[in-house]
Design a protein around this motif. Structure first.
Motif, PDB file in Angstrom:
ATOM      1  N   PRO A  77      37.334   5.658  12.992  1.00 36.54           N
ATOM      2  CA  PRO A  77      38.782   5.789  13.245  1.00 36.54           C
ATOM      3  C   PRO A  77      39.158   7.265  13.371  1.00 36.54           C
ATOM      4  O   PRO A  77      38.513   8.127  12.767  1.00 36.54           O
ATOM      5  CB  PRO A  77      39.409   5.178  11.984  1.00 36.54           C
ATOM      6  CG  PRO A  77      38.335   4.318  11.384  1.00 36.54           C
ATOM      7  CD  PRO A  77      37.044   4.963  11.734  1.00 36.54           C
ATOM      8  N   GLU A  78      40.214   7.528  14.129  1.00 33.38           N
ATOM      9  CA  GLU A  78      40.584   8.924  14.441  1.00 33.38           C
ATOM     10  C   GLU A  78      40.763   9.781  13.179  1.00 33.38           C
ATOM     11  O   GLU A  78      40.258  10.886  13.082  1.00 33.38           O
ATOM     12  CB  GLU A  78      41.884   8.927  15.259  1.00 33.38           C
ATOM     13  CG  GLU A  78      42.142  10.277  15.907  1.00 33.38           C
ATOM     14  CD  GLU A  78      43.394  10.254  16.784  1.00 33.38           C
ATOM     15  OE1 GLU A  78      44.032  11.310  16.855  1.00 33.38           O
ATOM     16  OE2 GLU A  78      43.719   9.185  17.354  1.00 33.38           O
ATOM     17  N   HIS A  79      41.489   9.254  12.174  1.00 39.34           N
ATOM     18  CA  HIS A  79      41.726  10.098  10.984  1.00 39.34           C
ATOM     19  C   HIS A  79      40.569  10.030   9.976  1.00 39.34           C
ATOM     20  O   HIS A  79      40.648  10.600   8.899  1.00 39.34           O
ATOM     21  CB  HIS A  79      43.070   9.766  10.325  1.00 39.34           C
ATOM     22  CG  HIS A  79      43.153   8.350   9.895  1.00 39.34           C
ATOM     23  ND1 HIS A  79      43.519   7.344  10.746  1.00 39.34           N
ATOM     24  CD2 HIS A  79      42.895   7.776   8.703  1.00 39.34           C
ATOM     25  CE1 HIS A  79      43.482   6.192  10.107  1.00 39.34           C
ATOM     26  NE2 HIS A  79      43.112   6.421   8.873  1.00 39.34           N
ATOM     27  N   SER A  80      39.480   9.286  10.339  1.00 42.68           N
ATOM     28  CA  SER A  80      38.255   9.326   9.520  1.00 42.68           C
ATOM     29  C   SER A  80      37.263  10.310  10.123  1.00 42.68           C
ATOM     30  O   SER A  80      36.203  10.562   9.557  1.00 42.68           O
ATOM     31  CB  SER A  80      37.600   7.945   9.469  1.00 42.68           C
ATOM     32  OG  SER A  80      38.448   7.004   8.864  1.00 42.68           O
ATOM     33  N   HIS A  81      37.606  10.844  11.291  1.00 40.38           N
ATOM     34  CA  HIS A  81      36.698  11.759  11.991  1.00 40.38           C
ATOM     35  C   HIS A  81      36.688  13.114  11.286  1.00 40.38           C
ATOM     36  O   HIS A  81      37.716  13.589  10.801  1.00 40.38           O
ATOM     37  CB  HIS A  81      37.181  11.923  13.445  1.00 40.38           C
ATOM     38  CG  HIS A  81      36.165  12.536  14.346  1.00 40.38           C
ATOM     39  ND1 HIS A  81      35.778  13.850  14.237  1.00 40.38           N
ATOM     40  CD2 HIS A  81      35.435  12.015  15.384  1.00 40.38           C
ATOM     41  CE1 HIS A  81      34.869  14.124  15.164  1.00 40.38           C
ATOM     42  NE2 HIS A  81      34.640  13.019  15.869  1.00 40.38           N
ATOM     43  N   PHE A  82      35.528  13.733  11.242  1.00 41.99           N
ATOM     44  CA  PHE A  82      35.400  15.034  10.582  1.00 41.99           C
ATOM     45  C   PHE A  82      36.398  16.049  11.153  1.00 41.99           C
ATOM     46  O   PHE A  82      37.014  16.813  10.403  1.00 41.99           O
ATOM     47  CB  PHE A  82      33.964  15.563  10.719  1.00 41.99           C
ATOM     48  CG  PHE A  82      33.802  16.940  10.149  1.00 41.99           C
ATOM     49  CD1 PHE A  82      33.582  17.131   8.794  1.00 41.99           C
ATOM     50  CD2 PHE A  82      33.894  18.076  10.965  1.00 41.99           C
ATOM     51  CE1 PHE A  82      33.472  18.407   8.251  1.00 41.99           C
ATOM     52  CE2 PHE A  82      33.782  19.353  10.430  1.00 41.99           C
ATOM     53  CZ  PHE A  82      33.569  19.526   9.073  1.00 41.99           C
ATOM     54  N   ASN A  83      36.579  16.050  12.470  1.00 38.14           N
ATOM     55  CA  ASN A  83      37.463  17.060  13.080  1.00 38.14           C
ATOM     56  C   ASN A  83      38.910  16.930  12.612  1.00 38.14           C
ATOM     57  O   ASN A  83      39.617  17.920  12.458  1.00 38.14           O
ATOM     58  CB  ASN A  83      37.414  16.972  14.613  1.00 38.14           C
ATOM     59  CG  ASN A  83      36.084  17.493  15.148  1.00 38.14           C
ATOM     60  OD1 ASN A  83      35.337  18.142  14.409  1.00 38.14           O
ATOM     61  ND2 ASN A  83      35.786  17.203  16.397  1.00 38.14           N
ATOM     62  N   TYR A  84      39.340  15.681  12.377  1.00 34.64           N
ATOM     63  CA  TYR A  84      40.698  15.455  11.866  1.00 34.64           C
ATOM     64  C   TYR A  84      40.834  16.100  10.478  1.00 34.64           C
ATOM     65  O   TYR A  84      41.813  16.784  10.176  1.00 34.64           O
ATOM     66  CB  TYR A  84      40.982  13.946  11.786  1.00 34.64           C
ATOM     67  CG  TYR A  84      42.311  13.610  11.153  1.00 34.64           C
ATOM     68  CD1 TYR A  84      43.471  13.533  11.924  1.00 34.64           C
ATOM     69  CD2 TYR A  84      42.407  13.377   9.779  1.00 34.64           C
ATOM     70  CE1 TYR A  84      44.700  13.236  11.338  1.00 34.64           C
ATOM     71  CE2 TYR A  84      43.623  13.081   9.188  1.00 34.64           C
ATOM     72  CZ  TYR A  84      44.766  13.018   9.965  1.00 34.64           C
ATOM     73  OH  TYR A  84      45.977  12.732   9.387  1.00 34.64           O
ATOM     74  N   LEU A  85      39.818  15.874   9.643  1.00 37.12           N
ATOM     75  CA  LEU A  85      39.855  16.435   8.286  1.00 37.12           C
ATOM     76  C   LEU A  85      39.801  17.966   8.340  1.00 37.12           C
ATOM     77  O   LEU A  85      40.502  18.655   7.604  1.00 37.12           O
ATOM     78  CB  LEU A  85      38.680  15.889   7.449  1.00 37.12           C
ATOM     79  CG  LEU A  85      38.695  14.366   7.240  1.00 37.12           C
ATOM     80  CD1 LEU A  85      37.416  13.905   6.567  1.00 37.12           C
ATOM     81  CD2 LEU A  85      39.925  13.949   6.420  1.00 37.12           C
ATOM     82  N   TYR A  86      38.989  18.472   9.266  1.00 35.67           N
ATOM     83  CA  TYR A  86      38.850  19.922   9.409  1.00 35.67           C
ATOM     84  C   TYR A  86      40.186  20.554   9.821  1.00 35.67           C
ATOM     85  O   TYR A  86      40.611  21.581   9.284  1.00 35.67           O
ATOM     86  CB  TYR A  86      37.761  20.243  10.435  1.00 35.67           C
ATOM     87  CG  TYR A  86      37.601  21.722  10.695  1.00 35.67           C
ATOM     88  CD1 TYR A  86      36.975  22.550   9.768  1.00 35.67           C
ATOM     89  CD2 TYR A  86      38.106  22.294  11.868  1.00 35.67           C
ATOM     90  CE1 TYR A  86      36.858  23.916   9.992  1.00 35.67           C
ATOM     91  CE2 TYR A  86      37.987  23.652  12.106  1.00 35.67           C
ATOM     92  CZ  TYR A  86      37.357  24.461  11.166  1.00 35.67           C
ATOM     93  OH  TYR A  86      37.239  25.802  11.385  1.00 35.67           O
ATOM     94  N   GLU A  87      40.851  19.885  10.752  1.00 35.09           N
ATOM     95  CA  GLU A  87      42.148  20.413  11.225  1.00 35.09           C
ATOM     96  C   GLU A  87      43.208  20.397  10.112  1.00 35.09           C
ATOM     97  O   GLU A  87      44.155  21.166  10.132  1.00 35.09           O
ATOM     98  CB  GLU A  87      42.640  19.602  12.425  1.00 35.09           C
ATOM     99  CG  GLU A  87      41.977  20.035  13.742  1.00 35.09           C
ATOM    100  CD  GLU A  87      41.896  18.886  14.748  1.00 35.09           C
ATOM    101  OE1 GLU A  87      42.676  17.920  14.611  1.00 35.09           O
ATOM    102  OE2 GLU A  87      41.041  18.971  15.663  1.00 35.09           O
TER     103      GLU A  87
END
Length: 525
Positions: A77-87
């Motif tokens: 899922p989009e908000h489970s993606h590492f990049n989302y967390l990084y941002e």
């Protein structure tokens, strides 16, 4: 053409990421955070690689590419993606955001990331926990962890990696290094890789085998046993009592590409989960490094618990695993061995188990169980290992090999190997080298092939004992009873020693005279 990322690049980068926690949090705790982040980063990068290949294939048609992504190994899922967390690394609730990401990742991949009992693999980890410090410290640590995993060396897209096994290799590298840092607690989740290699070679499974480790820890031994098959045609099964360690084992399987492995969470003795219908599942190969001499492994002293419908009593075990006898309450070694033997296929199953030496000679109930297994003609080999090989204990251990495929030809002989001197000293621990492993395995395979005669095979190393000999020793398997390691002391040359004493006495008189002179000079006499 960009340079491919090697095993060393990744190992160095993930080990560096641990600096975020070092010195302030115990390695036995922070390992779960680093390993979980590695797993999220891997799933995210694989997702990106796949999406890019579909976009190329479908002429940048994003909807079509996304539809195809629904059939991939993992849904991210989009908000489970590492990049989302990084941002969102600077958010004050970053710990909470990571926890939500994990929950939704589990939910999107229920088939894979939940156990059959409905436990998710991330349920024992909390990125919003005070274990990571107060809010300010915790947020700084999590931000640094995200920054470390964003580095180029941790770009885990398969197209950027120098080989498919690198991620699994990095995971194993981390677990092994955590084990050497975590000291006493490490034995709970890791078997040194040389010992795993040795057991995997001694119990080498044929293609098509079902392989099980009933106390699998983070599954390093189970994976080694699978890799030893030499073909991808095998299936892996494990059970682990510790919830956090069970989660590591599940992730370890995915990172090694063993998506169909079955790893269950629970106590193997009280609550065996690997079953077919109501019966225990059977395996071609069963390997384990169970907890040494586990206290309170079976019947509880709690009167209330014993009234409960599901309380466990080995005497009335519904799987009848302890028909050879019930091990003592304070030492569970033979409970695990009995379970392993009972879950190996009759007529062909192999068992390889690490045990403390007491298992070989302790009396009373353990002595009776040992006698029964020897009379059954399933014990094949007893191998003594060097001291200080294992994390968390310096005591030497042994490996027992049982073979349920031995034909009862009037009780076959048993191989004894004393490999206690075959090691290389390392900083904190002794290590088995390839040479030592090969020596043990070669001797065992020759024995298996019927090439070794009864009696001394190799002086101070190996011996083949008959059933009668073991019987005469009252079924005591203590290795020095069979492998003679006695070293004669060099003869003492009395005359030479006498001359040396006379010389030393002369020197002593000279020194005393010198001392006398100095004392007079100093006015002390």
């Amino acid at each position: 053409m960009t340079k491919k990322i090697t095993q060393k690049d990744i190992n160095d980068a993930v080990w560096k990421a641990c600096d975020t926690f070092r010195g302030s949090i115990d390695p036995s705790i922070y390992k779960d955070y680093v390993l979980t982040m590695l797993f999220i980063k891997y799933l995210s990068d694989v997702h990106d690689d796949k999406l890019e290949s579909y976009l190329t294939k479908y002429n940048r048609d994003i909807e079509r590419a996304k539809r195809s992504m629904q059939h991939e190994r993992f849904i991210v899922p989009e908000h489970s993606h590492f990049n989302y967390l990084y941002e969102h690394r600077n958010e004050v609730n970053i710990g909470e955001l990571i926890d939500v990401a994990l929950e939704d990742l589990e939910e999107a991949n229920r088939e894979k990331l939940y156990s059959e009992d409905g436990a998710g693999i991330f349920q024992n980890i909390n990125f919003n926990s005070s274990v990571l410090g107060d809010t300010k410290d915790k947020n700084t640590r999590l931000k640094n962890l995200l920054l470390d995993f964003k580095k180029d060396e941790l770009d885990l897209r398969p197209s950027h990696l120098d080989g498919v096994d690198i991620i699994g290799g990095a995971y194993m590298f981390l677990i092994e290094n955590f084990a050497s840092d975590a000291g006493k607690k490490a034995g709970e989740f890791f078997t040194p890789k040389e010992v795993s290699t040795l057991i995997a070679k001694l119990t080498k499974s044929k293609p098509g085998s079902r392989i099980c480790d009933p106390t699998c820890g983070s599954a390093s031994l189970l994976i080694k046993a699978g890799e030893e098959v030499g073909s991808p045609n095998f299936s892996l099964y494990g059970q682990e009592a510790n919830g956090s360690t069970w989660a590591l084992a599940v992730m370890n399987m995915f990172l090694h590409g063993f998506d169909n492995a079955t790893i269950r969470w629970g106590d193997t003795i009280r609550n065996p989960k690997l079953k077919e219908g109501d019966a225990l599942m059977k395996f071609d190969t069963v390997v384990a490094n169970p907890p040494f001499s586990l206290d309170k492994w079976g019947k509880s002293d709690d009167k209330e618990e014993n009234k409960a419908a599901d309380s466990f009593d080995p005497e009335t075990d519904k799987h009848n695993r302890f028909w050879r006898g019930t091990p003592p309450k304070s030492k569970g070694d033979w409970a695990f061995i009995s379970h392993m033997i009972e879950t190996a296929y009759e007529g062909k199953g192999k068992v390889g188990v690490v045990v403390p030496h007491g298992v070989l000679f302790r009396g009373s109930s353990e002595g009776k169980i040992r006698q029964k297994t020897i009379e059954e003609n399933i014990l094949e080999a007893v191998i003594g290992l060097p001291a200080n090989l294992f994390f968390g204990t310096g005591i030497p251990a042994a490996i027992l090999i049982f073979n349920r495929g031995r034909k009862d030809k009037g009780k076959e002989p048993v191989l004894f190997i004393d490999a206690s001197q075959g090691y290389e000293s390392a900083k904190n621990q002794n290590k088995l080298t390839d040479k030592h492993i090969d020596h043990i395995v070669e001797t065992y395979r020759d024995f298996n092939a019927g090439k070794l005669k009864v009696g001394v095979v190799e002086d101070k190393f190996s011996y083949v004992a008959t059933f009668e000999e073991i019987q005469e020793n009252e079924f005591n398997l203590n290795i020095p009873r069979y492998v003679d390691t006695f070293e004669e002391e060099a003869e003492v040359d009395i005359a030479k020693v006498q001359t040396e004493i006379v010389e030393l006495e002369k020197e002593l008189v000279t020194v005393q005279n010198e001392m006398e002179k100095y004392l007079i000079e100093l006015g002390a006499k």
